[in-house]
Write an enzyme that holds these catalytic residues in place. Structure first.
Site, short mmCIF file in Angstrom:
data_model
loop_
_atom_site.label_atom_id
_atom_site.label_comp_id
_atom_site.label_asym_id
_atom_site.label_seq_id
_atom_site.Cartn_x
_atom_site.Cartn_y
_atom_site.Cartn_z
N SER A 1 0.73 -1.23 -0.06
CA SER A 1 -0.03 -0.02 0.12
C SER A 1 0.90 1.29 0.00
O SER A 1 1.97 1.03 -0.05
CB SER A 1 -1.09 0.02 1.32
OG SER A 1 -0.17 0.20 2.26
N TYR B 1 -3.46 0.48 -2.69
CA TYR B 1 -4.50 1.38 -2.01
C TYR B 1 -3.70 1.91 -0.91
O TYR B 1 -2.78 2.10 -0.50
CB TYR B 1 -5.46 0.16 -1.48
CG TYR B 1 -4.47 -0.71 -0.45
CD1 TYR B 1 -4.58 -0.75 0.83
CD2 TYR B 1 -4.01 -1.88 -1.04
CE1 TYR B 1 -3.93 -1.81 1.69
CE2 TYR B 1 -3.08 -2.71 -0.24
CZ TYR B 1 -3.12 -2.74 1.35
OH TYR B 1 -2.70 -3.58 2.02
#
Length: 155
Positions: free
Chosen positions: A24, A57
């Site tokens: 991420s 993300y």
């Protein structure tokens, strides 16, 4: 349906790259809140120095830290000090462009917010989908003397 920009952090500086983390990008939640980016939301990341493009993300780091840390495999695409563009997107019907107002933040090299912008699409005499950028006042923007919105057309 067309894919459009929903929110963008433009020119934010990478503060770290952690290859051993489980993936991420870690961002300051204050930056994300202002732009409208949510935790676990997928974003595209474009490295201005190398041209690398990735998708991952968002997770939130410490509020006020001004962090931008690429984690896991994403850490291979950026180095501390690189400037990146982080963009979230959504799919809308073409006519919904008139009702969208993506927030765009620009940054200083120390990841202070420099400008708060809003993209707008309006119908004009020139074209049915014309593009405008509004500059919004914010606490860190000393260039704005009042609460007015500056709207400028893009030729």
């Amino acid at each position: 349906m067309i894919r459009i920009v929903r929110a963008k952090l433009h020119g934010i500086t990478v503060t770290g790259a952690d290859l051993d983390y489980h993936g991420s990008i870690t961002l300051d939640p204050e930056h994300c809140d202002l732009a409208g980016i949510r935790p676990l939301e997928f974003v595209d990341i474009w490295n201005k120095q190398s041209g690398a493009r990735i998708s991952t993300y968002v997770i939130f780091g410490e509020a006020g830290s001004k962090c931008c840390i690429l984690n896991g495999a994403a850490a291979r695409t950026c180095q501390r000090g690189d400037q990146v563009i982080i963009c979230s997107s959504s799919y809308v019907e073409e006519t919904a462009l008139y009702d969208t107002a993506p927030m765009v933040l620009t940054f200083t090299p120390k990841n202070d917010v420099k400008d708060v912008l809003r993209y707008r699409v309006k119908e004009t005499a020139r074209r049915p989908f014309d593009f405008f950028i509004e500059t919004l006042p914010h606490a860190e923007n000393s260039d704005m003397e009042d609460d007015s919105v500056v709207d400028r057309a893009i030729a």
